[in-house]
Design a protein around this motif. Structure first.
Motif, PDB file in Angstrom:
ATOM      1  N   LEU A   1       9.169  14.740 -11.826  1.00 44.75           N
ATOM      2  CA  LEU A   1       9.678  13.868 -10.760  1.00 44.75           C
ATOM      3  C   LEU A   1      11.138  14.192 -10.436  1.00 44.75           C
ATOM      4  N   ASP A   2      11.539  13.854  -9.226  1.00 45.95           N
ATOM      5  CA  ASP A   2      12.889  14.156  -8.735  1.00 45.95           C
ATOM      6  C   ASP A   2      13.882  13.113  -9.234  1.00 45.95           C
ATOM      7  N   ARG A   3      14.740  13.492 -10.165  1.00 50.17           N
ATOM      8  CA  ARG A   3      15.714  12.540 -10.708  1.00 50.17           C
ATOM      9  C   ARG A   3      16.801  12.176  -9.710  1.00 50.17           C
TER      10      ARG A   3
ATOM     11  N   ASP B   1       0.810  -1.208   0.000  1.00 50.81           N
ATOM     12  CA  ASP B   1       0.000   0.000   0.000  1.00 50.81           C
ATOM     13  C   ASP B   1       0.848   1.266   0.000  1.00 50.81           C
ATOM     14  N   GLN B   2       2.124   1.154   0.378  1.00 51.96           N
ATOM     15  CA  GLN B   2       2.999   2.335   0.373  1.00 51.96           C
ATOM     16  C   GLN B   2       3.278   2.829  -1.044  1.00 51.96           C
ATOM     17  N   PHE B   3       3.005   1.979  -2.046  1.00 47.25           N
ATOM     18  CA  PHE B   3       3.291   2.337  -3.433  1.00 47.25           C
ATOM     19  C   PHE B   3       2.060   2.842  -4.182  1.00 47.25           C
ATOM     20  N   GLY B   4       0.947   2.936  -3.506  1.00 42.67           N
ATOM     21  CA  GLY B   4      -0.266   3.465  -4.128  1.00 42.67           C
ATOM     22  C   GLY B   4      -0.606   2.751  -5.424  1.00 42.67           C
TER      23      GLY B   4
ATOM     24  N   PRO C   1       1.828  11.490  -8.276  1.00 41.91           N
ATOM     25  CA  PRO C   1       2.917  10.590  -8.668  1.00 41.91           C
ATOM     26  C   PRO C   1       4.220  10.829  -7.910  1.00 41.91           C
ATOM     27  N   ALA C   2       4.506  12.079  -7.550  1.00 42.37           N
ATOM     28  CA  ALA C   2       5.760  12.358  -6.842  1.00 42.37           C
ATOM     29  C   ALA C   2       5.823  11.590  -5.518  1.00 42.37           C
ATOM     30  N   ARG C   3       4.703  11.527  -4.830  1.00 40.52           N
ATOM     31  CA  ARG C   3       4.641  10.807  -3.547  1.00 40.52           C
ATOM     32  C   ARG C   3       4.928   9.328  -3.734  1.00 40.52           C
ATOM     33  N   TRP C   4       4.277   8.727  -4.718  1.00 37.96           N
ATOM     34  CA  TRP C   4       4.397   7.283  -4.881  1.00 37.96           C
ATOM     35  C   TRP C   4       5.753   6.890  -5.457  1.00 37.96           C
ATOM     36  N   VAL C   5       6.283   7.678  -6.366  1.00 40.95           N
ATOM     37  CA  VAL C   5       7.597   7.354  -6.937  1.00 40.95           C
ATOM     38  C   VAL C   5       8.683   7.515  -5.869  1.00 40.95           C
ATOM     39  N   ALA C   6       8.556   8.524  -5.022  1.00 39.68           N
ATOM     40  CA  ALA C   6       9.510   8.677  -3.914  1.00 39.68           C
ATOM     41  C   ALA C   6       9.466   7.457  -3.009  1.00 39.68           C
ATOM     42  N   ALA C   7       8.268   6.906  -2.783  1.00 39.99           N
ATOM     43  CA  ALA C   7       8.135   5.711  -1.945  1.00 39.99           C
ATOM     44  C   ALA C   7       8.821   4.512  -2.585  1.00 39.99           C
ATOM     45  N   LEU C   8       8.735   4.412  -3.903  1.00 44.41           N
ATOM     46  CA  LEU C   8       9.407   3.313  -4.606  1.00 44.41           C
ATOM     47  C   LEU C   8      10.911   3.342  -4.343  1.00 44.41           C
TER      48      LEU C   8
END
Length: 237
Positions: free
Chosen positions: A100-102, A23-26, A69-76
């Motif tokens: 997104l933050d590269r 669930d942390q990855f949405g 998306p920024a939240r979920w990609v950061a979690a990845l």
């Protein structure tokens, strides 16, 4: 969505069971399930050499458009496991550094991620400051800070079997191999091959073959994105 799920992970020692909080990855959690595929989606991204890879890239693209998306990609990328890192790399390639933050790629690389070769290829295509970041790491002999919060068995499955020296060598070999695609780094990378310190560290990666993984994944990811109408090119010259 299920809060936690045990997933089979294939390692050099066979299948193991890992408890991962999906669930942390949405909306990206679907990448860790089989769906219409015969394996969890992320595995199709490891080599990107089958038609099914496009199904998984489609999933990543839909997840990016699902919101926040920024939240979920950061979690990845915050996860110590290499599997979410691979999904995050595709997300960044689809985003092309627009939102997104590269730097998330480099954080995972610096943690000794098992998919460092793939992450460095992704960095070539999304980060215009790749030359500077590559030079800094090579000048410092590619230091790696491996997560210490895992048990030995968890660390083996999450980050691969390499020791600290092997992870440093993997980063070095990957950076030098990827640098051949950037005009400003070609001569630098070639000259470094004759540096005794570099030569010794590269020998620690011989069994991993990170340079070959970089070459193969770079070819395959370019082909996969070209099929989608996107031309991947280095952000730096």
């Amino acid at each position: 969505m299920r809060k936690r799920e045990e997933l089979s992970r294939s390692t050099a020692d066979g299948d193991v069971r890992i408890d991962m909080a999906l669930d942390q990855f949405g909306p990206f959690a679907v990448m860790f399930e089989e769906g219409e595929l015969d394996v969890p989606g992320y595995l199709r991204l490891l080599h990107l050499h089958t038609p099914e890879s496009q199904i998984v890239i489609d999933r990543v693209e839909r997840a990016l458009s699902a919101g926040d998306p920024a939240r979920w990609v950061a979690a990845l990328f915050r996860d110590a496991d290499w599997r979410p890192h691979l999904v995050g790399a595709i997300a960044l390639l689809l985003d092309q550094g627009e939102t997104l933050d590269r730097n998330l790629l480099w954080c995972a690389i610096d943690s000794g991620s098992w998919v460092t070769p793939q992450l460095i290829v992704a960095a070539v295509f999304v980060d215009p400051s790749f030359p500077e970041k590559a030079r800094v790491r090579v000048d410092e002999q590619c230091p790696v800070l491996v997560p210490v919060s895992l048990t030995p068995a968890e660390r083996h499955s999450a980050t691969g079997p390499d020791g600290l020296l092997g992870r440093r060598a993997k980063m070095l070999a990957s950076i030098l191999a990827a640098s051949a695609s950037i005009r400003s780094l070609e001569r630098w990378a070639s000259d470094l091959q004759r540096d005794v310190r570099i030569e010794h560290l590269l020998k620690e990666d011989e069994w991993n073959g990170s340079d070959k993984i970089v070459a193969s994944w770079m070819t395959n990811v370019r082909r996969a994105f070209l099929e989608r109408g996107h031309i991947l090119a280095p952000k730096a010259t």
